[in-house]
Design a protein around this motif. Structure first.
Motif, mmCIF file in Angstrom:
data_model
loop_
_atom_site.group_PDB
_atom_site.id
_atom_site.type_symbol
_atom_site.label_atom_id
_atom_site.label_comp_id
_atom_site.label_asym_id
_atom_site.label_seq_id
_atom_site.Cartn_x
_atom_site.Cartn_y
_atom_site.Cartn_z
ATOM 1 N N ASP A 160 0.694 -1.420 -0.286
ATOM 2 C CA ASP A 160 -0.030 0.452 -0.150
ATOM 3 C C ASP A 160 0.822 1.360 -0.197
ATOM 4 O O ASP A 160 0.053 2.595 -0.627
ATOM 5 C CB ASP A 160 -1.260 -0.296 1.146
ATOM 6 C CG ASP A 160 -2.215 -0.907 1.587
ATOM 7 O OD1 ASP A 160 -2.563 -1.392 0.423
ATOM 8 O OD2 ASP A 160 -2.126 -1.784 2.111
ATOM 9 N N LYS A 161 1.594 1.056 0.757
ATOM 10 C CA LYS A 161 3.281 2.244 0.990
ATOM 11 C C LYS A 161 4.352 1.748 1.610
ATOM 12 O O LYS A 161 4.431 1.331 1.764
ATOM 13 C CB LYS A 161 1.950 2.954 1.776
ATOM 14 C CG LYS A 161 3.043 3.906 2.241
ATOM 15 C CD LYS A 161 1.833 5.453 3.619
ATOM 16 C CE LYS A 161 3.017 5.405 4.792
ATOM 17 N NZ LYS A 161 1.858 5.906 5.547
ATOM 18 N N THR A 215 8.028 4.574 2.379
ATOM 19 C CA THR A 215 8.465 5.455 2.771
ATOM 20 C C THR A 215 10.049 5.229 3.060
ATOM 21 O O THR A 215 10.329 4.371 2.663
ATOM 22 C CB THR A 215 7.949 6.232 3.976
ATOM 23 O OG1 THR A 215 8.536 4.969 5.608
ATOM 24 C CG2 THR A 215 6.191 6.145 4.091
ATOM 25 N N PRO A 245 6.815 9.758 1.753
ATOM 26 C CA PRO A 245 6.581 8.693 1.158
ATOM 27 C C PRO A 245 7.204 8.769 -0.558
ATOM 28 O O PRO A 245 7.651 9.965 -0.461
ATOM 29 C CB PRO A 245 4.964 9.243 0.593
ATOM 30 C CG PRO A 245 4.295 10.147 2.258
ATOM 31 C CD PRO A 245 5.835 11.027 2.397
ATOM 32 N N ASN A 281 6.884 7.372 -4.315
ATOM 33 C CA ASN A 281 5.667 7.656 -5.393
ATOM 34 C C ASN A 281 6.154 5.914 -5.857
ATOM 35 O O ASN A 281 7.173 5.436 -6.363
ATOM 36 C CB ASN A 281 6.164 8.633 -6.478
ATOM 37 C CG ASN A 281 4.974 7.575 -7.400
ATOM 38 O OD1 ASN A 281 3.945 7.475 -6.898
ATOM 39 N ND2 ASN A 281 5.047 8.625 -8.488
ATOM 40 N N TYR A 312 8.141 -0.963 4.137
ATOM 41 C CA TYR A 312 7.038 -1.042 3.609
ATOM 42 C C TYR A 312 5.821 -1.585 4.154
ATOM 43 O O TYR A 312 6.081 -2.029 5.141
ATOM 44 C CB TYR A 312 7.589 -2.060 3.113
ATOM 45 C CG TYR A 312 9.039 -2.071 2.281
ATOM 46 C CD1 TYR A 312 8.732 -2.109 1.215
ATOM 47 C CD2 TYR A 312 10.554 -2.288 2.708
ATOM 48 C CE1 TYR A 312 9.947 -1.621 -0.120
ATOM 49 C CE2 TYR A 312 10.747 -2.125 1.747
ATOM 50 C CZ TYR A 312 11.522 -1.343 1.511
ATOM 51 O OH TYR A 312 12.614 -1.345 0.389
ATOM 52 N N TYR A 313 4.532 -1.101 3.425
ATOM 53 C CA TYR A 313 2.850 -1.029 4.189
ATOM 54 C C TYR A 313 1.948 -2.166 3.494
ATOM 55 O O TYR A 313 1.894 -0.883 2.451
ATOM 56 C CB TYR A 313 2.743 -0.211 4.538
ATOM 57 C CG TYR A 313 3.910 0.892 5.297
ATOM 58 C CD1 TYR A 313 2.887 0.701 6.832
ATOM 59 C CD2 TYR A 313 4.574 2.111 5.133
ATOM 60 C CE1 TYR A 313 4.010 2.121 7.583
ATOM 61 C CE2 TYR A 313 5.285 3.102 5.778
ATOM 62 C CZ TYR A 313 5.410 2.988 7.278
ATOM 63 O OH TYR A 313 5.884 3.648 7.661
#
Length: 152
Positions: free
Chosen positions: A37-38, A40, A45, A47, A146-147
């Motif tokens: 999902d995301k 950083t 964050p 892209n 990492y999420y």
């Protein structure tokens, strides 16, 4: 009588089919499919999807094998195979394997900024049946997180 035979056959089929999904036993909450999902870098964050040509990064874990699937437009994809291990709150992702006939890709997606050696050691921040948050510090001192969220 026909009903009982059919029911028994169906029940047997369902039980034997369901038992084959966990290769080498239960690996706990990691088993299954996850979406990234995301990501950083130093809490900023990164892209992953906007105007990158990538629609989704999906992860799958089974036994000690994992893959990262890069979903591209028009139902196209790339898939990178690796292995993983978990010892307490330390998780290792190992890519850069080879096979004699080059049947599979073992190079992780460059955009994910994993360790270039192919062996990334991550610290597990959260691991539940629906969330996996991990981080590692690269050789330049950047903290990359990492999420992931479980999809099934």
């Amino acid at each position: 009588m026909k009903y009982l035979i059919r029911f028994t056959l169906l029940l047997t089929l369902l039980l034997t089919t369901g038992a084959c999904t966990h290769n080498d036993g239960d690996i706990g909450p990691l088993f299954g499919y996850w979406r990234l999902d995301k990501m950083t870098v130093n809490d900023t964050p990164h892209n992953l999807y906007d105007n990158t040509g990538v629609e989704l990064y999906a992860f799958a874990f089974q036994s000690n094998v994992m893959y990262i699937q890069t979903m591209l437009p028009h139902l196209d994809y790339d898939r990178a195979f690796g292995t993983w291990s978990l010892d307490g709150d330390v998780m290792t992702w190992h890519f850069r394997w080879t096979d004699m006939n080059n049947y599979a890709n073992y190079t992780d997606p460059e955009a994910l900024m994993l360790d270039p050696s192919g062996l990334t050691t991550l610290h597990v921040l959260r691991l539940t049946s629906s969330h996996l948050d991990v981080e590692y510090t690269d050789t330049d001192g950047k903290v990359i997180r990492y999420y992931l969220t479980k999809t099934k």
